[in-house]
Design an enzyme around this catalytic site. Structure first.
Site, short mmCIF file in Angstrom:
data_model
loop_
_atom_site.label_atom_id
_atom_site.label_comp_id
_atom_site.label_asym_id
_atom_site.label_seq_id
_atom_site.Cartn_x
_atom_site.Cartn_y
_atom_site.Cartn_z
CE LYS A 1 -4.31 -1.80 0.65
NZ LYS A 1 -4.23 -3.00 1.48
CB SER B 1 -0.09 -8.42 -1.07
OG SER B 1 -0.83 -9.29 -0.25
CD GLU C 1 -10.34 4.19 0.87
OE1 GLU C 1 -10.24 5.41 0.60
OE2 GLU C 1 -9.61 3.33 0.35
#
Ligand SMILES: *Cc1c(COP(=O)(O)O)cnc(C)c1O
Length: 420
Positions: A115, A404, A137
């Site tokens: 991210k 990830s 968010e």
């Protein structure tokens, strides 16, 4: 396409579009209107159109600006710790007994997942637009932490919208965000989870758009977000492609990634999309079972509809109301999916599979025991599918898994489930 209107979403009949002839190259999307074939677009109130147009203009300039690109590369290298390794998982390979398994280690990035690649990119765009404040968010809190990190790094004021239920479940990430000076704003509407937090962040953005940039955390939302997030995450696939050429002198046979909104998968797949010999497989969350409300397999069970500003596959009922979703991993627990994934699915360029909660737990355990790497539960879905696939493929084949994120955030949840 027959579209019935609902409150939050539009329902359309599921049908195979024949848009393949429209594109000479499958990588040439989105078009100028922000469309990936039928999907994408900007289904937003007029008040947001200015901000989206401004963002697109500034992004196109930044993309072609060497100084911007050098600055981004420097932060990715010196702050995030890129390039991330491409690691041969020898014991997982031996256990599966077939193809060689390699892990692209996004878990080793600062903040523990992919991210941050997007959060830093968008924070630099916000600075270029002279905005003073960031909002975001978050579900599990990973994107919230990445955004709070970028806010601290560049000195932005920051507020993160988070479902009240998730605030309770993700205490550690809430603490981290607050420690970095971000305001965590609990959302009590609806199911008090990610989609409600996203609704609230979009609502706020309409009134604060002058001085605020909204960092969307996945390849979802109105154009240009799906394109921008894909491009910032494409560093994953670009590095992987080069590492394969350097280490094996050829491209991998198969590349896998888990799919929530679809950003780690899009970033991994996009640089391979024109390499027709490379199989691409996305793994969705199968949850408890395939009944409505019990899973988050949007491509497997959804139909085209509008959610959070773009047209894509959506899990919804007959009236177009967004369905409830469930997954053991909060990061995959979303009723939509990025429009480019819907396009890739219809084009049959990417194959989408489903892995359920129990299988993901098995993926978590086997990777922890055999490699000494605790995966995020999102990643664990892709690990399970990778093990399955490797077992069926020849020993000369190479499979790359997009790892990830790391599993620290999920240890308490896995421990709780094991006690049951
Ligand atoms: C958020 C998250 C995901 C899911 O999001 P995508 O946009 O589908 O990548 C997957 N893995 C980890 C570790 C995450 O934090």
């Amino acid at each position: 396409m027959a579209i019935k209107s609902g409150n939050e979403t539009l329902v359309a009949e599921r049908k195979e579009p024949n848009s393949s002839t429209l594109y000479e190259r499958i990588s040439q999307v989105p078009d100028v209107r922000g469309r990936f074939g039928l999907y994408g677009g900007k289904y937003v109130p007029e008040t947001l159109m200015f901000a989206l147009d401004q963002l697109e203009k500034v992004y196109q300039e930044a993309k072609n600006d060497d100084i911007f690109q050098q600055e981004l590369s420097r932060y990715l290298r010196e702050y995030v710790g890129r390039p991330s390794g491409l690691y041969f998982a020898e014991r997982l390979t031996k256990e599966a007994g077939g193809a060689k398994i390699y892990l692209k280690r996004e878990d080793l990035n600062h903040t523990g997942a992919h991210k941050i690649n997007n959060a830093i990119g968008q924070a630099l765009l916000a600075r270029r637009m002279k905005k003073k404040r960031l909002i975001a968010e978050t579900g599990a809190g990973q994107h919230g932490v990445a955004t709070a990190t970028a806010a601290a790094l560049f000195g932005f004021e920051c507020r993160v919208y988070m479902g009240a239920e998730d605030v309770r479940r993700q205490e550690l990430n809430v603490f981290k965000m607050r420690a970095m000076g971000t305001e965590v704003f609990p959302v009590h509407s609806g199911s008090s989870t990610l989609r409600d937090a996203t609704n609230e962040a979009m609502r706020e953005w309409m009134s604060s758009v002058e001085n605020t940039h909204y960092i969307i955390g996945s390849v979802v939302g109105p154009h240009p977000f799906p394109m921008i997030v894909r491009d910032f995450q494409s560093i994953i696939g670009k590095e992987t492609r080069q590492q394969c050429l350097d280490q094996f002198n050829r491209l991998p046979d198969v590349v896998l990634a888990c799919v929530g909104g679809g950003s780690n998968a899009a970033g991994m797949f996009y640089p391979f999309i024109e390499d027709k010999e490379v199989e691409l497989i996305g793994v969705e969350a199968g949850g408890r079972n395939s009944n409505a409300g019990e899973h988050a397999s949007t491509i497997a069970f959804g139909s085209p509809g509008v959610l959070h500003g773009s047209l894509s596959y959506v899990l919804q009922d007959e009236d177009g109301q967004t369905a409830n979703v469930h997954s053991i991993s909060a990061g995959l627990d979303y009723p939509g999916v990025g429009p480019e994934h819907s396009f890739w699915h219809d084009q049959k360029r990417v194959e989408y599979k489903t892995v359920n909660d129990q299988q993901a737990l098995e993926g978590f355990r086997i990777c922890s025991r055999l490699e000494g790497i605790l995966p995020a539960l999102e990643t664990a879905h892709a690990i399970y599918e990778t093990m399955n696939l490797a077992a069926k493929r020849g020993k000369s084949e190479i499979i790359v898994l997009c790892f990830s994120g790391r599993g620290d955030k999920d240890c308490a949840e896995v421990a709780r489930l094991e006690k049951q």
